[in-house]
Design a protein around this motif. Structure first.
Motif, short mmCIF file in Angstrom:
data_model
loop_
_atom_site.label_atom_id
_atom_site.label_comp_id
_atom_site.label_asym_id
_atom_site.label_seq_id
_atom_site.Cartn_x
_atom_site.Cartn_y
_atom_site.Cartn_z
N GLU A 1 -1.04 6.26 -11.79
CA GLU A 1 -1.18 6.17 -10.34
C GLU A 1 -0.53 4.89 -9.82
OE1 GLU A 1 -5.41 8.59 -10.28
OE2 GLU A 1 -5.40 6.49 -9.69
N ASP A 2 -0.78 3.79 -10.51
CA ASP A 2 -0.18 2.51 -10.13
C ASP A 2 1.35 2.59 -10.18
OD1 ASP A 2 -0.54 -0.36 -9.45
OD2 ASP A 2 0.44 -0.65 -11.40
N ILE B 1 -1.19 -2.56 -0.63
CA ILE B 1 -2.49 -3.21 -0.47
C ILE B 1 -3.54 -2.19 -0.04
CG2 ILE B 1 -3.77 -4.90 0.91
CD1 ILE B 1 -1.15 -6.59 0.88
N TRP B 2 -3.16 -1.28 0.85
CA TRP B 2 -4.08 -0.26 1.34
C TRP B 2 -4.58 0.63 0.20
CZ3 TRP B 2 -4.62 5.01 1.89
CH2 TRP B 2 -5.54 5.44 2.84
N CYS B 3 -3.74 0.89 -0.79
CA CYS B 3 -4.08 1.77 -1.91
C CYS B 3 -4.86 1.06 -3.02
CB CYS B 3 -2.81 2.34 -2.54
SG CYS B 3 -2.02 3.61 -1.58
N GLU B 4 -4.85 -0.25 -3.05
CA GLU B 4 -5.37 -1.02 -4.19
C GLU B 4 -6.71 -0.53 -4.73
OE1 GLU B 4 -5.62 -5.21 -3.40
OE2 GLU B 4 -3.55 -5.50 -4.01
N ASP B 5 -7.67 -0.31 -3.88
CA ASP B 5 -9.02 0.05 -4.33
C ASP B 5 -9.13 1.49 -4.81
OD1 ASP B 5 -9.87 -2.50 -3.73
OD2 ASP B 5 -10.61 -1.96 -1.74
N ASN B 6 -8.08 2.27 -4.62
CA ASN B 6 -8.12 3.69 -4.98
C ASN B 6 -7.27 4.04 -6.19
OD1 ASN B 6 -9.81 4.66 -2.74
ND2 ASN B 6 -8.13 3.88 -1.51
N ILE B 7 -6.64 3.06 -6.79
CA ILE B 7 -5.79 3.29 -7.95
C ILE B 7 -6.62 3.12 -9.21
CG2 ILE B 7 -3.74 2.49 -9.21
CD1 ILE B 7 -3.21 3.84 -6.47
N LEU C 1 3.27 5.25 -9.83
CA LEU C 1 3.80 6.07 -8.74
C LEU C 1 3.74 5.32 -7.42
CD1 LEU C 1 5.03 8.66 -7.71
CD2 LEU C 1 2.73 9.66 -7.64
N VAL C 2 2.63 4.64 -7.15
CA VAL C 2 2.55 3.84 -5.92
C VAL C 2 3.63 2.77 -5.93
CG1 VAL C 2 1.13 2.17 -4.65
CG2 VAL C 2 0.12 4.31 -5.44
N ASP C 3 3.81 2.12 -7.07
CA ASP C 3 4.82 1.07 -7.19
C ASP C 3 6.22 1.61 -6.91
OD1 ASP C 3 5.33 -1.72 -7.78
OD2 ASP C 3 6.36 -0.99 -9.59
N SER C 4 6.47 2.84 -7.29
CA SER C 4 7.81 3.40 -7.11
C SER C 4 8.07 3.89 -5.68
CB SER C 4 8.07 4.53 -8.12
OG SER C 4 7.30 5.66 -7.81
N ILE C 5 7.03 4.08 -4.87
CA ILE C 5 7.26 4.59 -3.52
C ILE C 5 6.84 3.65 -2.40
CG2 ILE C 5 7.05 6.99 -4.28
CD1 ILE C 5 4.27 7.05 -2.89
N TYR C 6 6.14 2.57 -2.71
CA TYR C 6 5.53 1.78 -1.64
C TYR C 6 6.55 1.17 -0.67
CZ TYR C 6 6.38 -2.93 -3.50
OH TYR C 6 6.97 -4.08 -3.92
N ASP D 1 -1.79 15.99 -11.15
CA ASP D 1 -2.99 15.36 -10.58
C ASP D 1 -2.69 13.99 -9.96
OD1 ASP D 1 -4.53 17.53 -11.30
OD2 ASP D 1 -5.32 16.58 -13.11
N VAL D 2 -1.84 13.21 -10.62
CA VAL D 2 -1.48 11.89 -10.11
C VAL D 2 -0.74 12.04 -8.78
CG1 VAL D 2 -0.05 9.84 -10.53
CG2 VAL D 2 -1.46 10.77 -12.37
N GLN D 3 0.24 12.92 -8.74
CA GLN D 3 0.99 13.14 -7.51
C GLN D 3 0.09 13.64 -6.39
OE1 GLN D 3 3.72 15.79 -9.46
NE2 GLN D 3 5.43 14.36 -9.20
N THR D 4 -0.82 14.54 -6.72
CA THR D 4 -1.74 15.07 -5.72
C THR D 4 -2.62 13.97 -5.15
OG1 THR D 4 -1.75 17.23 -6.81
CG2 THR D 4 -3.60 16.74 -5.34
N LYS D 5 -3.13 13.10 -6.01
CA LYS D 5 -3.98 12.01 -5.54
C LYS D 5 -3.20 11.06 -4.64
CE LYS D 5 -6.97 8.22 -6.87
NZ LYS D 5 -7.64 7.53 -7.97
N ILE D 6 -2.00 10.67 -5.04
CA ILE D 6 -1.21 9.73 -4.25
C ILE D 6 -0.76 10.38 -2.95
CG2 ILE D 6 0.84 8.25 -4.21
CD1 ILE D 6 -1.54 7.38 -6.13
#
Length: 60
Positions: free
Chosen positions: A40-41, A29-35, A43-48, A3-8
């Motif tokens: 989720e945070d 920054i673009w993802c901030e409001d959706n985490i 995964l975003v941190d590892s790919i941004y 689910d986390v991967q699907t959302k990101i």
């Protein structure tokens, strides 16, 4: 894909579409409001950085 991967992945698709229409912006920054969760945070941190690199090359 969990689910986390699907959302990101969905956020990534939307982000690339946004950049296509409006130009480059920072992915983290673009993802901030959706985490919503630590996972989720994380995964975003590892790919941004890689996502920003690709978007910079495509849309700048």
């Amino acid at each position: 894909m969990n689910d986390v991967q699907t959302k990101i992945y969905g956020l990534l698709e939307n982000y690339l579409e946004y950049c296509k229409e409006n130009g480059y912006t920072d992915f983290r920054i673009w993802c901030e409001d959706n985490i919503d969760t630590i996972d989720e945070d994380g995964l975003v941190d590892s790919i941004y950085q890689e996502v920003n690199y690709v978007a910079d090359k495509l849309f700048c």
